[in-house]
Design an enzyme around this catalytic site. Structure first.
Site, PDB file in Angstrom:
ATOM      1  N   GLU A  69      -5.314   1.125   0.681  1.00 35.96           N
ATOM      2  CA  GLU A  69      -6.434   0.122   1.947  1.00 35.96           C
ATOM      3  C   GLU A  69      -6.931   0.934   2.958  1.00 35.96           C
ATOM      4  OE1 GLU A  69      -4.491  -2.051  -1.036  1.00 35.96           O
ATOM      5  OE2 GLU A  69      -4.146  -2.295   1.062  1.00 35.96           O
ATOM      6  N   GLU A  97      -3.800   4.870  -0.857  1.00 38.13           N
ATOM      7  CA  GLU A  97      -4.075   4.645  -1.946  1.00 38.13           C
ATOM      8  C   GLU A  97      -5.673   5.122  -1.769  1.00 38.13           C
ATOM      9  OE1 GLU A  97      -4.354   0.236  -4.239  1.00 38.13           O
ATOM     10  OE2 GLU A  97      -5.023   0.064  -2.625  1.00 38.13           O
ATOM     11  N   GLU A 152      -2.895  -0.632 -10.213  1.00 35.52           N
ATOM     12  CA  GLU A 152      -3.066  -2.338  -9.873  1.00 35.52           C
ATOM     13  C   GLU A 152      -4.219  -3.055 -10.833  1.00 35.52           C
ATOM     14  OE1 GLU A 152      -3.022  -2.419  -5.786  1.00 35.52           O
ATOM     15  OE2 GLU A 152      -4.897  -2.817  -5.608  1.00 35.52           O
ATOM     16  N   GLU A 194     -12.083   0.888  -3.324  1.00 34.56           N
ATOM     17  CA  GLU A 194     -11.379   0.962  -4.713  1.00 34.56           C
ATOM     18  C   GLU A 194     -12.293   0.172  -5.795  1.00 34.56           C
ATOM     19  OE1 GLU A 194      -8.380  -1.940  -4.057  1.00 34.56           O
ATOM     20  OE2 GLU A 194      -8.067  -0.498  -2.431  1.00 34.56           O
TER      21      GLU A 194
HETATM   22  C1  NOJ Z   1      -2.613  -3.919  -2.192  1.00 31.24           C
HETATM   23  C2  NOJ Z   1      -2.168  -2.844  -2.587  1.00 31.24           C
HETATM   24  O1  NOJ Z   1      -2.609  -1.622  -3.157  1.00 31.24           O
HETATM   25  C3  NOJ Z   1      -0.489  -3.066  -3.434  1.00 31.24           C
HETATM   26  O2  NOJ Z   1      -0.163  -1.946  -3.369  1.00 31.24           O
HETATM   27  C4  NOJ Z   1       0.177  -4.200  -3.298  1.00 31.24           C
HETATM   28  O3  NOJ Z   1       1.153  -4.890  -4.325  1.00 31.24           O
HETATM   29  C5  NOJ Z   1      -0.816  -5.788  -2.069  1.00 31.24           C
HETATM   30  N1  NOJ Z   1      -2.055  -4.714  -1.857  1.00 31.24           N
HETATM   31  C6  NOJ Z   1       0.507  -6.520  -1.483  1.00 31.24           C
HETATM   32  O4  NOJ Z   1      -0.060  -5.618  -0.326  1.00 31.24           O
HETATM   33 CA    CA Z   2      -5.389  -1.588  -3.311  1.00 27.97          CA
END
Ligand code: NOJ
Ligand code: CA
Length: 703
Positions: free
Chosen positions: A484, A502, A508, A174
């Site tokens: 992750e 992801e 986010e 990320e």
């Molecule tokens: C990281 C994730 O990418 C996200 O989408 C999620 O809301 C949070 N972790 C909590 O699990």
């Molecule tokens: Ca994430």
């Protein structure tokens, strides 16, 4: 022996810095002869390869081999045989950017035997747009298993190419992309800068992750990656900045010298080099998918491309929380008092289900529904979450029925906070619990350091975990979206139920960090997306984060029109309308595009493409045959003349254009969206004016 493979006797003179070549040099050409791989053995008997594209060397002599504990799989080799075959077949992915994929390659296997009698095969596949190669260690006397301590694969570049890279990180993908010459790759600032990442573990600042995209001076593009990454760690690349060479670097296990433990016979993942004449060719290529094995799970009729909303963004912007008890003193259960901010309540979930039903969405993701969230972040507790115990204010039995009555699917969330052994011990039960409640899709998450301690997100142990999850979910007919997790490598061909991931910096980050710069989304389609669908979570309409909290950094770094265009440019068979229902309700005219845009495609055409600058795609809906266009730019405003030469002859279409409105700018004026309808037919031209950080989204529907 077929025509495309021939054995040359080479009398050689070589540059002083290179290992000298020797006699036997098997050569492999791609079906259309655009790609040529030359191979051979150095004087010490170490294998090497070279790669040319359209007659020009794009990978110069690069060494191959494995470092195996107590064994020599590096040099002293002789070629004992070669074999070849050609494959030309077409397969139908259950979902995708196109509905048919041609797999056409010539393959060469070189059998090697070392002075000590150790056997190793090198397998090369030459496609017209690139190559894949892997090591195979066949069964052999006196060797049942082995420990890989290093891989010696090199990629010797032929110039100091422009490179789009993220730093080599054992625990996260990320990152924000940097653009530099190979000789200038340096991730030092990442270890210092204020870049909040769930977990960050950069050990070598001169290393990068794949897919790694490069542009040569003549415009040729190269992308290095891997495919069929099973039972082996992910590969990063160490950068030799002087020699302009990348060297494979395997993510270690909890015993640092051990990268991979395997029983024989075994094959490494494919290492791949994509070679295309321009950036558009990267989008057109299906090399990564083609290097993966065919579907391993049988019937896939239950796998459905999905558009969803969810109790999600509200936690990221801070208007509600995942945990039910807020920051109460957790030392004793009696001290737990509800915070009043819990997002995943029965009432709120009902509201989202109603919204999804009203606007035609397939699913509602609910995060924060289960006990454990008080202790999830930073505490590293072994048994943090229960995946079968809802919070008391989340009535899952009622909600399952309520969703079913409304024709909406609840999407399960399994945040493990990387307590992976805890997850493994509950997986079967957790999937049965889901099915019992009519839930057939799960989003998993791996925030934080891995337990078992010392294992890495991208190491062999975790790769095997991800496969166990893919297999177990497939057995239960559950679709999987992993956050992750290791960056995708085309696994959706083999496990179509693992349909999204992801494994890159998603939207986010715009909610709670310095954000993603405007060029971010113009890089992803050429890098991260090569491995498979990206759950980027676009569709943010309230782009000013300080609306929620004056302390939050500015905006989402795109205009609203660009958020729409991302549904077309950022491929995923799973797409979220990520913003809050109340923000959509304020702009229903703009929201219409998100409601209408499909998530599964018959065909994809590249309209314009330059990595890090802009990308425009036209995609044909798998079901209706209508066309959807997305065009985005980085921080520069740009104009494009789109010729609609892909439309069907003789048909009249209505195009609805969602464009950056007057004065739009990602930073100063992100909101305006201009909506207009025009009649179009094949060959017509549309002029698009994209604002700085902007985009355009168009639906072209047959009348
Ligand atoms: C990281 C994730 O990418 C996200 O989408 C999620 O809301 C949070 N972790 C909590 O699990
Ligand atoms: Ca994430």
């Amino acid at each position: 022996m077929q025509k495309h493979i021939f054995v040359l006797l080479v009398l050689f003179t070589v540059a002083a810095c290179q290992s000298p070549q020797v006699s036997q040099t098997p050569v492999l050409e791609s079906p259309g002869k655009t790609v040529k791989i030359e191979t051979g053995l150095s004087e010490s008997g170490q294998p090497f390869y070279k790669l040319s594209f359209n007659g020009k060397e794009v990978v110069a002599q690069s060494m191959l081999g494995l470092d195996i504990q107590g064994q020599n799989f590096k040099d002293g080799f002789k070629i004992t045989g070669t074999s070849d075959r050609t494959v030309d077949q077409t397969w139908d992915p259950p979902y995708g950017e196109v509905d048919k994929i041609r797999e056409h390659f010539n393959e060469l296997t070189i059998n090697l035997e070392s002075a000590e009698g150790r056997k190793m095969n090198l397998i090369f596949k030459a496609f017209d747009e690139g190559v894949g190669f892997r090591y195979e260690i066949p069964a052999q006397d006196g060797l049942d298993s082995l420990v890989v301590s290093n891989e010696l694969t090199e990629f010797q570049m032929t110039g100091d190419h422009k490179t789009w890279w993220i730093p080599g990180d054992w625990d996260s993908n990320e990152h924000i992309y940097s653009t530099s010459k190979i000789s200038e790759i340096d991730a030092t600032p990442y270890n210092e800068g204020p870049v909040p990442i769930h977990t960050q573990n950069i050990v070598d600042v001169y290393s990068v992750q794949t897919p790694l995209a490069m542009q040569m001076e003549d415009g040729t593009h190269l992308v290095l990656h891997e495919a069929a990454l099973w039972d082996y760690p992910a590969m990063q690349l160490h950068v030799d900045r002087e020699q302009l060479k990348y060297i494979a670097q395997l993510i270690p296990s909890r015993v640092p010298e051990v990268k991979s433990t395997n029983t024989l016979p075994f094959k490494t993942p494919w290492r791949s080099v994509l070679t295309t004449k321009d950036a558009a060719g990267i989008i057109d290529s299906k090399l990564t998918l083609n290097l993966n094995d065919p579907n391993a799970i049988g019937d896939v009729s239950w796998i459905k491309p999905t558009k969803y909303v969810g109790i999600w963004w509200e936690m990221h912007v801070g208007t509600s929380t995942w945990d039910m008890y807020g920051s109460a003193d957790m030392s004793s259960a009696t001290n737990r008092t509800p915070s009043g901010k819990h997002g995943a309540t029965t009432e709120n979930t009902k509201r989202y289900i109603d919204f999804a039903a009203e606007h035609g969405f397939d699913g509602v993701l609910v995060e924060g529904w289960n006990i454990g969230w008080e202790d999830w972040f930073g505490k590293q507790i072994d048994s943090v979450f229960s995946f079968t115990t809802p919070y008391p204010d989340y009535d899952i039995d009622f909600l399952s029925k309520y969703a079913a009555d409304k024709g909406v699917k609840i999407i399960m969330h399994h945040e493990t906070s990387s307590a992976v052994t805890n997850y493994e011990s509950q997986m079967e039960e957790a999937y049965e619990f889901m099915k019992k409640h009519g839930i057939d899709a799960v989003k998993t998450g791996y925030v934080g350091k891995i337990i078992p301690r010392g294992e890495m997100h991208d190491g062999q142990w975790m790769i095997n975990h991800f496969r166990r999850v893919a297999e177990a979910t497939a057995r239960h007919k559950i679709m999987l979206n992993a956050h992750e997790a290791v960056r995708p490598f085309g696994q959706s061909r083999t496990y179509p139920n693992w349909f999204a991931s992801e494994a890159a910096r998603g939207n986010e980050f715009n909610a709670w960090s310095v954000g993603n710069p405007p060029e971010h989304e113009t890089i992803m389609p050429f890098t991260r997306n090569l491995g498979g669908g990206f759950d980027y979570t676009p569709g943010i309409f309230e782009v000013r984060m300080n609306t929620y909290d004056p302390k939050k950094p500015e905006v989402v770094h795109t205009t609203v029109a660009k958020q729409l265009a991302l549904y077309v440019t950022m491929y995923s068979p799973l797409q979220m309308a990520a913003d809050l229902p109340e923000n959509y309700e304020k702009r229903l005219d703009v929201f219409q595009f998100i409601k209408d845009v499909p998530v599964d495609w018959q065909d994809t055409k590249v309209l314009h493409a330059a990595i890090g600058d802009h990308i425009g795609l036209a995609r044909k809906d798998k079901n209706s045959g209508n066309w959807w266009i997305g065009s985005i730019t980085d921080e520069e405003p740009r104009s494009f003349d789109l010729t609609l030469d892909f439309l069907d002859e003789g048909k009249t279409y209505e195009a609805t254009l969602y464009e950056d409105g007057g004065g739009a700018h990602w930073k100063d004026n992100p909101y305006p969206v201009n909506i207009r309808k025009i009649e179009v037919k094949k060959g017509d031209m549309i002029k698009l004016n994209l604002a700085a950080g902007g985009g355009a989204a168009i639906g072209v529907v047959a009348k």
